[in-house]
Design a protein around this motif. Structure first.
Motif, PDB file in Angstrom:
ATOM      1  N   ILE A  87      26.499  32.969  45.127  1.00  0.00           N
ATOM      2  CA  ILE A  87      26.012  34.282  45.531  1.00  0.00           C
ATOM      3  C   ILE A  87      26.683  34.687  46.839  1.00  0.00           C
ATOM      4  O   ILE A  87      26.819  33.874  47.756  1.00  0.00           O
ATOM      5  CB  ILE A  87      24.474  34.314  45.666  1.00  0.00           C
ATOM      6  N   ASN A  89      26.170  38.204  48.772  1.00  0.00           N
ATOM      7  CA  ASN A  89      25.570  39.538  48.720  1.00  0.00           C
ATOM      8  C   ASN A  89      26.392  40.571  49.477  1.00  0.00           C
ATOM      9  O   ASN A  89      26.644  40.418  50.676  1.00  0.00           O
ATOM     10  CB  ASN A  89      24.148  39.498  49.288  1.00  0.00           C
ATOM     11  N   CYS A  95      31.652  45.777  47.894  1.00  0.00           N
ATOM     12  CA  CYS A  95      31.859  44.580  47.059  1.00  0.00           C
ATOM     13  C   CYS A  95      33.349  44.354  46.821  1.00  0.00           C
ATOM     14  O   CYS A  95      34.038  45.217  46.264  1.00  0.00           O
ATOM     15  CB  CYS A  95      31.130  44.742  45.736  1.00  0.00           C
ATOM     16  N   ASP A 145      22.162  45.337  47.471  1.00  0.00           N
ATOM     17  CA  ASP A 145      23.200  44.424  47.956  1.00  0.00           C
ATOM     18  C   ASP A 145      23.472  43.250  47.021  1.00  0.00           C
ATOM     19  O   ASP A 145      24.080  42.257  47.432  1.00  0.00           O
ATOM     20  CB  ASP A 145      22.866  43.883  49.353  1.00  0.00           C
ATOM     21  N   HIS A 146      23.048  43.335  45.764  1.00  0.00           N
ATOM     22  CA  HIS A 146      23.227  42.229  44.821  1.00  0.00           C
ATOM     23  C   HIS A 146      24.155  42.612  43.658  1.00  0.00           C
ATOM     24  O   HIS A 146      23.985  42.128  42.545  1.00  0.00           O
ATOM     25  CB  HIS A 146      21.870  41.782  44.262  1.00  0.00           C
ATOM     26  N   TYR A 149      26.180  39.634  41.970  1.00  0.00           N
ATOM     27  CA  TYR A 149      25.227  38.635  41.473  1.00  0.00           C
ATOM     28  C   TYR A 149      24.430  39.185  40.293  1.00  0.00           C
ATOM     29  O   TYR A 149      24.260  38.516  39.271  1.00  0.00           O
ATOM     30  CB  TYR A 149      24.298  38.226  42.612  1.00  0.00           C
TER      31      TYR A 149
END
Length: 244
Positions: A87, A89, A95, A145-146, A149
């Motif tokens: 992970i 984040n 990203c 913010d994932h 993931y």
């Protein structure tokens, strides 16, 4: 349930810390012959010293060909837990391709790679085995913010369904668990800020994060013959987060 695991060989990726280590130790307590796979050589050696009957294997799961060689060399398994994870984040706008690729390589491609080898040997040897993939609640609900993931865990859910469909006729069950935040050492550090934690906890009806053993219990259940008619599910272990 414990008698079911006596003498069973089970491979656990990411098996020397967090949920993976908890799963290794629980299966070991139930009499399984467990192999813990990780790229963390020092942690694997520590695990081996503490539990000499646990087998260990060291490989970087991002290396497709080396992983195939190592997993193939380990022989046959009755069960597999794909627990290794990555992970990093970052918000959508920021990203990076590197973070996205690393996340996909560990969280998705490694599951494909390891599961192909293990499942093929199950089929060849008539083993009616069980595979459990570790997904996440972020595959079902958007969390800031994932991006990478969440995308990887959405892929895990989809893979789980296809694997269950195609391996089911061979008597091989494939399921996933979708945990909320679990209080591993990393989880405790990541959510140590009480303001940050409370904002998230307010969305969990039970009002707390999960403990490692609670995730382990779900994994072990799905591996066992107590779940003999459960195939292709994504089981939330989230205190009700996805129910709200």
């Amino acid at each position: 349930m414990d008698k079911y695991f006596e003498g069973k060989r089970i491979l656990v990726t990411g098996g020397c810390q967090g949920i993976g280590k908890g799963t290794v130790l629980e299966l070991w307590r139930f009499g399984a012959k467990v192999v813990a796979l990780s790229q963390q050589a020092d942690n694997l050696e520590t695990l081996k010293r503490e539990y000499p009957s646990v087998e260990i294997a060291c490989v970087d799961l991002r290396d497709w060909n080396k992983t195939r060689q190592v997993v193939d060399s380990l022989g046959n398994f009755d069960g597999l837990v794909n627990c290794a994870g990555f992970i990093n984040n970052e918000p959508f706008i920021e990203c990076s391709p590197e973070a996205f690729d690393d996340t996909m390589n560990v969280n998705v491609k490694a599951i494909l790679n390891v599961s192909q080898i293990v499942a093929k040997k199950m089929i060849e040897n008539g083993i009616k085995g069980s595979i459990v993939n570790i997904s996440s609640q972020v595959s079902k609900a958007a969390i800031k913010d994932h991006l990478a993931y969440a995308a990887s865990k959405g892929a895990v859910d989809s893979m789980t369904r296809i694997m269950a469909l195609e391996l089911g006729p061979h008597g091989i069950r494939v399921n996933a668990i979708n945990p909320t935040v679990i209080m591993t050492e990393l989880g405790r550090r990541a959510w140590a800020d009480p303001v940050k934690a409370q904002a998230f906890l307010s969305k969990i009806p039970l009002g707390r994060f999960g403990e490692v053993q609670e995730a382990v219990n779900a994994i072990v259940f799905l591996l066992s013959d107590k779940a003999s008619m459960i195939n292709g599910v994504q089981l939330p272990v989230d205190g009700g987060f996805l129910a709200t």
